[in-house]
Design a protein around this motif. Structure first.
Motif, PDB file in Angstrom:
ATOM      1  N   LYS A  85      -8.842  -7.392   4.229  1.00  0.00           N
ATOM      2  CA  LYS A  85      -9.670  -6.500   5.045  1.00  0.00           C
ATOM      3  C   LYS A  85      -8.794  -5.744   6.052  1.00  0.00           C
ATOM      4  O   LYS A  85      -8.934  -4.532   6.222  1.00  0.00           O
ATOM      5  N   ASN A 112      -7.254   1.717   0.979  1.00  0.00           N
ATOM      6  CA  ASN A 112      -7.690   0.899  -0.156  1.00  0.00           C
ATOM      7  C   ASN A 112      -7.005   1.287  -1.458  1.00  0.00           C
ATOM      8  O   ASN A 112      -7.284   0.721  -2.513  1.00  0.00           O
ATOM      9  N   GLU A 124      -6.436  -3.210   4.157  1.00  0.00           N
ATOM     10  CA  GLU A 124      -7.088  -1.965   3.751  1.00  0.00           C
ATOM     11  C   GLU A 124      -7.430  -1.083   4.945  1.00  0.00           C
ATOM     12  O   GLU A 124      -7.509   0.141   4.813  1.00  0.00           O
ATOM     13  N   ASN A 125      -7.627  -1.671   6.106  1.00  0.00           N
ATOM     14  CA  ASN A 125      -7.836  -0.858   7.300  1.00  0.00           C
ATOM     15  C   ASN A 125      -6.579  -0.092   7.680  1.00  0.00           C
ATOM     16  O   ASN A 125      -6.626   1.114   7.942  1.00  0.00           O
ATOM     17  N   THR A 180      -7.305   3.980  -3.220  1.00  0.00           N
ATOM     18  CA  THR A 180      -8.046   4.928  -4.065  1.00  0.00           C
ATOM     19  C   THR A 180      -8.634   6.053  -3.216  1.00  0.00           C
ATOM     20  O   THR A 180      -8.078   7.142  -3.166  1.00  0.00           O
ATOM     21  N   ARG A 219       0.831  -1.201   0.000  1.00  0.00           N
ATOM     22  CA  ARG A 219       0.000   0.000   0.000  1.00  0.00           C
ATOM     23  C   ARG A 219       0.870   1.257   0.000  1.00  0.00           C
ATOM     24  O   ARG A 219       1.846   1.357   0.757  1.00  0.00           O
ATOM     25  N   ASP A 240      -8.902   6.015   0.038  1.00  0.00           N
ATOM     26  CA  ASP A 240      -8.182   6.085   1.316  1.00  0.00           C
ATOM     27  C   ASP A 240      -6.715   5.781   1.067  1.00  0.00           C
ATOM     28  O   ASP A 240      -6.350   4.640   0.798  1.00  0.00           O
ATOM     29  N   ASN A 282     -12.378   1.244   6.365  1.00  0.00           N
ATOM     30  CA  ASN A 282     -12.932   0.375   5.334  1.00  0.00           C
ATOM     31  C   ASN A 282     -13.712  -0.812   5.878  1.00  0.00           C
ATOM     32  O   ASN A 282     -14.683  -1.243   5.258  1.00  0.00           O
ATOM     33  N   TYR A 283     -13.293  -1.346   7.030  1.00  0.00           N
ATOM     34  CA  TYR A 283     -13.967  -2.507   7.601  1.00  0.00           C
ATOM     35  C   TYR A 283     -14.020  -2.395   9.117  1.00  0.00           C
ATOM     36  O   TYR A 283     -13.069  -1.935   9.745  1.00  0.00           O
TER      37      TYR A 283
END
Length: 288
Positions: free
Chosen positions: A264, A272, A267-268, A274, A204, A276, A237-238
């Motif tokens: 999951k 993500n 991305e937290n 895009t 990321r 975030d 995100n989750y």
């Protein structure tokens, strides 16, 4: 006499101006230090075993109490952005000199010095959480120092079964009966040896605006970066509830792990990619 006073004053101002100009012109490349603090919200994390009375406890949005016994992650692909938008890459293709493992158990790793940064005013920083795909192959020949550091007994950021690095390694306990929490992230490959393709990409790119301009030259700024691990279970995100291996949905225990569920958590804490691009990270201060 009045004219003489004016002359002396003008000369003093001129000398002062020349001195300042000389100082500005003499400015050279300097260091920038990145200082990482790992927290649960505003509380710095203290690690501990299952029964530790000192370990920092956190309660997730879903009410699960948890704490960590181990906390590590890789930072690489660092870029500083000048006020005019110019991007200054820092050894982005050299893991030995441009990547590091942040290890909460080793305070020395929480401070990472970027050397010989060009003179300028910087308003933004970008860095990778993990290792980008073209470098993520455990290359001991090209990057022996990072390979050794990531693979040391203290760090253990190599996948035992794979060809790449672990990007994040978290061990700990959750719920009142201290069930084991174990989250390891990293990119995956698909196919067979000699014919691999990219599977899940867990790398990321983090982008953070600086609240105060970092001025490099006569000063060597320190940028304080906070990583809020409350986001692991309660991210943008989750919202995750940890469960046992009987149901692997949202699982983060040692005996069951799938790439889908891993993402999951990725991305937290890493965004993500895009909408975030900050994840759990923020800048708390810039000291010039």
């Amino acid at each position: 006499m009045k004219n003489l006073k004016n002359y002396i004053l003008s000369a003093a101002v001129l000398v002062g101006f020349m001195s300042c100009s000389s100082d500005d012109n003499d400015a050279v490349a300097n260091n920038v230090t990145l200082e990482f603090t790992n927290t649960f919200n505003n509380t710095t994390i203290v690690l501990g075993d299952a029964t530790s009375a000192d370990a920092t406890e956190n309660t997730s949005e879903m009410g699960q109490v948890h704490h960590f016994s181990e906390l590590k992650y890789v930072v690489s692909n660092i870029r500083l952005i000048k006020a005019d938008g110019t991007e200054i890459p820092y050894n982005v293709n050299d893991l030995d000199n441009g990547a590091t493992v942040i290890n909460q158990a080793n305070t020395e790793t929480l401070s990472y010095v970027l050397s010989d940064i060009p003179v300028g005013d910087y308003t933004e920083i970008k860095f990778g959480l993990g290792v980008k795909s073209d470098l993520n192959d455990l290359d001991q020949v090209s990057f022996p120092e990072f390979y050794d550091n990531a693979g040391s007994n203290e760090t253990q950021m190599h996948w035992e079964w794979g060809t790449g690095y672990r990007f994040t390694k978290i061990e700990g306990f959750y719920d009142t009966d201290n069930k084991e929490l174990s989250f390891h992230s990293g990119s995956t490959l698909e196919g067979e040896e000699g014919n691999y393709t990219q599977g899940v990409d867990a790398y990321r790119d983090i982008t953070l605006s600086l609240p105060t301009t970092a001025t490099v030259g006569n000063s060597a700024p320190t940028i304080a970066i906070n990583a809020n691990f409350d986001y692991l279970l309660s991210g943008e995100n989750y919202t995750i509830t940890l469960v046992t291996t009987e149901d692997i949905t949202n699982n983060a225990t040692p005996s069951a792990h799938t790439a889908t569920e891993m993402m999951k958590f990725v991305e937290n804490i890493g965004g993500n990619g895009t909408t975030d691009t900050t994840g759990m990270f923020s800048i708390t201060s810039v000291e010039n």
